[in-house]
Design an enzyme around this catalytic site. Sequence first.
Site, PDB file in Angstrom:
ATOM      1  N   LYS A 158       5.532  11.907  -6.043  1.00  0.00           N
ATOM      2  CA  LYS A 158       4.465  13.095  -6.160  1.00  0.00           C
ATOM      3  C   LYS A 158       4.733  14.040  -4.919  1.00  0.00           C
ATOM      4  CE  LYS A 158       1.191  10.995  -8.992  1.00  0.00           C
ATOM      5  NZ  LYS A 158      -0.272  10.855  -9.358  1.00  0.00           N
ATOM      6  N   ARG A 183       1.469   1.897  -9.476  1.00  0.00           N
ATOM      7  CA  ARG A 183       2.383   2.680 -10.630  1.00  0.00           C
ATOM      8  C   ARG A 183       3.457   3.339  -9.905  1.00  0.00           C
ATOM      9  NH1 ARG A 183       2.250   7.386 -13.451  1.00  0.00           N
ATOM     10  NH2 ARG A 183       2.321   7.182 -15.516  1.00  0.00           N
TER      11      ARG A 183
END
Length: 286
Positions: free
Chosen positions: A223, A258
């Site tokens: 991210k 995840r």
Amino acid sequence: MWWKTGRKRLDLSRRGRVMGILNVTPDSFSDGGTHAGVAAALGHARRMIAEGAEIIDIGGESTRPGAAEVLVAEEIGRTAPVIAALREEWEGVISIDTMKASVAAAALEAGADIVNDVSGLTGDPEMAPLCVKTGCGVVVMHMQGDPRTMQVAPHYDDVVAEVRAFFEERLAALIAAGLDPETICFDPGIGFGKTVEHNLALLRALPELGAGGRPVLLGVSRKSFIGRVLGSADLADRSWPTVAITAWAREAGVMIHRVHEVLPNVQALRMTEAILHRGIPHSPDE
């Protein structure tokens, strides 16, 4: 701690699990188009499973900031055939990443076990009844705004308190709607309507976020806040920092991770758990 999914209950008392990300989209932020089509998607799923992924999360609509919405029929066409094909050859846990109840219904019919909803089951009024009816596992994520607007100007007075309050409200509302609390886990939604400072505050406060004693799922893989912290725009520079966060989060009690790159994150979990538990935890699921 148990997490009940469609086919099995996962024992999360000592052994963390990796959820491998399988985007079957043309425009996801880090791997858009790479795994489009059943053959390519299955190939990548097999690689992640061989590396230790115990959950495969399949998504047919990008939720990156500013992403365009995908029509229901197209999202089903991208995801359901992949889920059906994977289910034919694998007994593990399959998750559908969607905000739409009709897409989730098609995925569950094709063999999925979990609905991973970035809207926290608030985006589609039919989603909660579907999850109640099917008894699937549910990931309730926090997001401020929606994927098209969430990063415009995110603001909180106290991000940790507000995310925690959202989870408590969702837990009460979903139980009242008939959902088995053992099917629920919570995702603080790193990068979904949060600044770098908000994301870091949530990571520091991970032990405080599991409302009702339910497990926390964390998705930080690749991210953009990692790149901003490190001062790099190169996606490759986000891989090992993701592993570092996985180890940190496991020590803080996060049991579901995840990620895009499975093997190094599985290794980080097992090493951290060997330190925490003075050995390698083996907990067979029901």
